[in-house]
Design a protein around this motif. Structure first.
Motif, PDB file in Angstrom:
ATOM      1  N   ARG A  30     -15.895 -10.210   0.581  1.00 56.39           N
ATOM      2  CA  ARG A  30     -16.836 -11.040   1.348  1.00 56.39           C
ATOM      3  C   ARG A  30     -17.931 -10.186   1.976  1.00 56.39           C
ATOM      4  N   ASN A  31     -17.556  -9.055   2.538  1.00 58.01           N
ATOM      5  CA  ASN A  31     -18.545  -8.194   3.181  1.00 58.01           C
ATOM      6  C   ASN A  31     -19.519  -7.607   2.161  1.00 58.01           C
ATOM      7  N   ALA A  32     -19.012  -7.304   0.969  1.00 61.83           N
ATOM      8  CA  ALA A  32     -19.894  -6.809  -0.079  1.00 61.83           C
ATOM      9  C   ALA A  32     -20.936  -7.865  -0.436  1.00 61.83           C
ATOM     10  N   PHE A  33     -20.491  -9.124  -0.534  1.00 61.17           N
ATOM     11  CA  PHE A  33     -21.440 -10.198  -0.833  1.00 61.17           C
ATOM     12  C   PHE A  33     -22.415 -10.412   0.325  1.00 61.17           C
ATOM     13  N   LEU A  34     -21.902 -10.469   1.558  1.00 61.36           N
ATOM     14  CA  LEU A  34     -22.762 -10.721   2.711  1.00 61.36           C
ATOM     15  C   LEU A  34     -23.779  -9.607   2.914  1.00 61.36           C
ATOM     16  N   GLY A  35     -23.340  -8.356   2.725  1.00 65.21           N
ATOM     17  CA  GLY A  35     -24.266  -7.237   2.863  1.00 65.21           C
ATOM     18  C   GLY A  35     -25.358  -7.285   1.816  1.00 65.21           C
ATOM     19  N   SER A  36     -24.985  -7.618   0.584  1.00 62.50           N
ATOM     20  CA  SER A  36     -25.968  -7.722  -0.496  1.00 62.50           C
ATOM     21  C   SER A  36     -26.899  -8.907  -0.263  1.00 62.50           C
ATOM     22  N   VAL A 153     -22.702  -7.158  -6.097  1.00 64.03           N
ATOM     23  CA  VAL A 153     -22.045  -8.465  -6.163  1.00 64.03           C
ATOM     24  C   VAL A 153     -21.316  -8.636  -7.495  1.00 64.03           C
ATOM     25  N   ALA A 154     -21.956  -8.254  -8.590  1.00 65.63           N
ATOM     26  CA  ALA A 154     -21.314  -8.402  -9.901  1.00 65.63           C
ATOM     27  C   ALA A 154     -20.014  -7.606  -9.975  1.00 65.63           C
ATOM     28  N   GLU A 155     -19.993  -6.424  -9.375  1.00 66.75           N
ATOM     29  CA  GLU A 155     -18.830  -5.551  -9.480  1.00 66.75           C
ATOM     30  C   GLU A 155     -17.758  -5.822  -8.436  1.00 66.75           C
ATOM     31  N   ALA A 156     -18.144  -6.358  -7.289  1.00 68.88           N
ATOM     32  CA  ALA A 156     -17.207  -6.457  -6.169  1.00 68.88           C
ATOM     33  C   ALA A 156     -16.492  -7.800  -6.080  1.00 68.88           C
ATOM     34  N   VAL A 157     -17.142  -8.899  -6.484  1.00 72.30           N
ATOM     35  CA  VAL A 157     -16.536 -10.214  -6.278  1.00 72.30           C
ATOM     36  C   VAL A 157     -15.590 -10.549  -7.432  1.00 72.30           C
ATOM     37  N   PRO A 158     -14.663 -11.500  -7.241  1.00 70.25           N
ATOM     38  CA  PRO A 158     -13.770 -11.898  -8.336  1.00 70.25           C
ATOM     39  C   PRO A 158     -14.547 -12.427  -9.534  1.00 70.25           C
ATOM     40  N   GLU A 159     -14.048 -12.164 -10.727  1.00 72.11           N
ATOM     41  CA  GLU A 159     -14.726 -12.585 -11.954  1.00 72.11           C
ATOM     42  C   GLU A 159     -14.959 -14.093 -11.978  1.00 72.11           C
ATOM     43  N   ARG A 160     -14.009 -14.881 -11.458  1.00 72.85           N
ATOM     44  CA  ARG A 160     -14.128 -16.338 -11.481  1.00 72.85           C
ATOM     45  C   ARG A 160     -15.301 -16.836 -10.640  1.00 72.85           C
ATOM     46  N   LEU A 161     -15.775 -16.000  -9.686  1.00 72.52           N
ATOM     47  CA  LEU A 161     -16.866 -16.391  -8.801  1.00 72.52           C
ATOM     48  C   LEU A 161     -18.164 -15.651  -9.094  1.00 72.52           C
ATOM     49  N   ARG A 162     -18.129 -14.752 -10.053  1.00 72.52           N
ATOM     50  CA  ARG A 162     -19.267 -13.843 -10.246  1.00 72.52           C
ATOM     51  C   ARG A 162     -20.562 -14.587 -10.576  1.00 72.52           C
ATOM     52  N   THR A 367     -30.169 -11.885 -12.525  1.00 67.63           N
ATOM     53  CA  THR A 367     -29.145 -11.423 -11.581  1.00 67.63           C
ATOM     54  C   THR A 367     -27.752 -11.632 -12.167  1.00 67.63           C
ATOM     55  N   ILE A 368     -27.590 -12.687 -12.942  1.00 72.29           N
ATOM     56  CA  ILE A 368     -26.315 -12.972 -13.611  1.00 72.29           C
ATOM     57  C   ILE A 368     -26.214 -12.243 -14.948  1.00 72.29           C
ATOM     58  N   TRP A 369     -27.307 -12.216 -15.688  1.00 68.74           N
ATOM     59  CA  TRP A 369     -27.314 -11.778 -17.082  1.00 68.74           C
ATOM     60  C   TRP A 369     -27.277 -10.256 -17.245  1.00 68.74           C
TER      61      TRP A 369
END
Length: 442
Positions: A30-36, A153-162, A367-369
Motif C-alpha cells: 500500500r505504501n509503495a502505491f501511495l508513495g508512487s 507500482v508494477a513490481e510492488a503490488v499483487p499481480e491481480r491488482l497490477r 503505464t500498464i503496457w
C-alpha cells in the motif's frame, strides 16, 4: 469412500472446498502505491502550472526581454518554451539506469526534489530566457517521475491488482493538474503566475513520506547479484539490441505521437480560451476563471479516462485501447482548433473538451503496457528511455509548430494539423507486442 478431510453434505454429496481468499495488500505494498501515486500527482501539479499560466507569464516577461506580447509572440515563445521543456524531459532518461542500478526509491526522491526546486525558481524569473532555463532543469526532474512511479507500482503490488492500480496511478498526474486548476480558479488573482510557481516547493514534502514509508520492490532486490555485475548503462544497451530493439523503437515512436498531441493541444487549451475570451471582451478576472475552468474540465475527463483504461485494455487489448484513444484525440483536436476556435465559440470549446480530455488517457495505457514488455533488470530503463527520449523528437516537432503559429498569426491551423500525428500512431501499432492476459515478467 470419502477422505476424512473432505466435507460431506447431507445425502452424501461433496461440498466443494471454498477457494482460498486472495490476501489483501500488505502495508508495504500500500505504501509503495501511495508513495508512487503522490509523487506522480505532484508531478502533474507542476506540469500543469507551466501550461496554465503560460499566457500571463509570457505577457509579463516578454516586455522585460524586449519583445511585444502579441498573441503571435506569446504563441511562438510559448511553443519555444515547450520545446525547451521537452529537451529537458528527454535528458531525464538517466533516471532509468539509476533506478535499475541503485534502486527505485532514490531515483524517485531525486526526481521530485529536482523539479520542485526549479519550479519555484521559475517564479523568480526576470526575463523569458531565465524562465526557460529553469523550465529545462525542472523538466529533467519531472520526466523521471512517471517511469519511477510506474515501475514501482508494477513490481510492488499483487499481480491481480497490477492493471487496475496502473490505471488509477496514472490518474494521479491529472488529479495534480486538476488541483492546479482549482487553486488557480480560487486564488489566481491573488497569487499571480509567480505565486503559483512558488507553490512548486510544496511537492518536496512528498519526499518525506517516500523516505519513511516506501520500500524497494522485492523483484528488484532479488536481482542484487546481477546489478552488481553490470555497468550503469548495461540496461540501455539491452533495450536497444536483440529481442527488445523493435518494441523499444515502437514504444518510442508511439509516445512521440502522444507527446505531440499533449503539447499541441492540452497545453494550449488555457491559452486558446484566454485569447478567445479577451477577443470577446471578457473582464480579466473572468478570463482567469475561464482558463482555469477549461484546464479543470480537461483534467477531470482525463482522470475518468485513466480510471476506464484498465477495463479498456482488458476488453480491447493494449493496442485496441490505444487506437480508440488516438481516434478520440483526433476528434477532439479537430473539433477544438479547426471548428470551435475559428468560430470564437467558447461554448463549443467546452463541449469538445471532454472528448479531448478522455483521449488524453492514452498515456495511461503505457503505464500498464510498458512494464509488461521488459524484465525487472531493465524495466525502469526501458520505461524511462521510451517516455523521455520521445520528448526530444517531439521537441523538434513543437518548435516547428511554434514557428507555424508565429507565421500564421493564429493557433488554429497549426494545432489542428497535429491530428495527423495520431493517424501515424495507428500505423505504428504493429511494431509493439500485444501483452493482454500476460503476467509481469521477472
Amino acid at each position: 469412500m470419502t477422505a476424512f478431510n473432505e466435507p460431506v453434505a447431507p445425502g452424501g454429496h461433496h461440498d466443494p472446498a471454498p477457494p482460498d481468499p486472495e490476501p489483501p495488500m500488505t502495508p508495504a505494498q500500500r505504501n509503495a502505491f501511495l508513495g508512487s501515486f503522490g509523487g506522480w500527482a505532484v508531478d502533474g501539479f507542476t506540469l500543469a502550472t507551466f501550461g496554465l499560466v503560460l499566457a500571463p507569464t509570457l505577457t509579463d516577461l516578454l516586455p522585460r526581454t524586449g519583445v511585444e506580447p502579441t498573441t503571435a509572440n506569446v504563441g511562438f515563445y510559448g511553443q519555444l518554451g515547450g520545446a525547451v521543456f521537452l529537451l529537458g524531459w528527454g535528458c531525464s532518461f538517466l533516471w532509468g539506469p539509476i533506478a535499475d542500478r541503485f534502486g527505485r526509491k532514490p531515483a524517485m526522491i531525486g526526481s521530485i526534489l529536482l523539479f520542485s526546486l526549479f519550479t519555484a525558481l521559475a517564479g523568480l524569473s526576470t526575463n523569458v530566457w531565465q524562465w526557460m532555463a529553469f523550465r529545462f532543469l525542472c523538466a529533467v526532474g519531472i520526466g523521471g517521475e512517471w517511469a519511477m512511479a510506474g515501475t514501482v507500482v508494477a513490481e510492488a503490488v499483487p499481480e491481480r491488482l497490477r492493471v487496475k492500480l496502473g490505471g488509477i496511478l496514472h490518474s494521479a498526474n491529472y488529479i495534480g493538474q486538476l488541483a492546479t486548476a482549482v487553486i488557480y480558479l480560487a486564488f489566481g488573482q491573488l497569487l499571480g503566475w509567480r505565486g503559483l510557481f512558488l507553490l512548486g516547493l510544496v511537492p518536496a514534502l512528498m519526499v518525506l513520506f517516500i523516505r519513511r514509508n516506501t520500500e524497494e520492490p522485492a523483484r528488484w532486490q532479488a536481482k542484487s547479484a546481477q546489478r552488481q555485475r553490470q555497468s550503469l548503462f548495461a540496461p540501455m544497451r539491452a533495450i536497444l539490441s536483440g529481442e527488445y530493439r523493435r518494441r523499444t523503437i515502437g514504444n518510442l515512436l508511439l509516445l512521440v505521437v502522444c507527446v505531440i498531441g499533449l503539447w499541441a493541444t492540452a497545453t494550449y487549451v488555457p491559452t486558446a480560451v484566454t485569447d478567445m475570451a479577451k477577443r470577446a471582451g471578457w473582464e480579466p478576472s473572468s478570463v482567469t476563471m475561464l482558463a482555469g475552468a477549461s484546464a479543470a474540465l480537461s483534467a477531470i475527463f482525463t482522470i475518468i479516462g485513466c480510471l476506464c483504461t484498465p477495463r479498456l485494455v482488458d476488453r480491447l487489448g493494449r493496442k485496441g485501447a490505444l487506437a480508440l484513444l488516438f481516434v478520440l484525440m483526433m476528434v477532439g483536436i479537430i473539433g477544438l482548433y479547426a471548428i470551435a476556435y475559428p468560430l470564437g465559440s467558447i461554448t463549443l470549446v467546452f463541449a469538445v473538451l471532454p472528448i479531448l480530455g478522455f483521449g488524453g488517457a492514452n498515456f495511461a495505457v503505457f503505464t500498464i503496457w510498458l512494464p509488461e514488455q521488459y524484465p525487472t533488470s531493465i524495466r525502469a530503463t526501458a520505461f524511462a528511455f521510451t517516455t523521455t527520449i520521445s520528448r526530444w523528437f517531439a521537441a523538434a516537432g513543437t518548435f516547428v509548430l511554434g514557428f507555424a503559429i508565429h507565421a500564421a498569426g493564429s493557433l488554429s491551423l497549426p494545432l489542428a494539423a497535429t491530428a495527423l500525428a495520431f493517424v501515424l500512431g495507428l500505423l505504428l501499432l504493429p511494431l509493439v507486442p500485444e501483452t493482454r492476459d500476460s503476467v509481469l515478467p521477472d
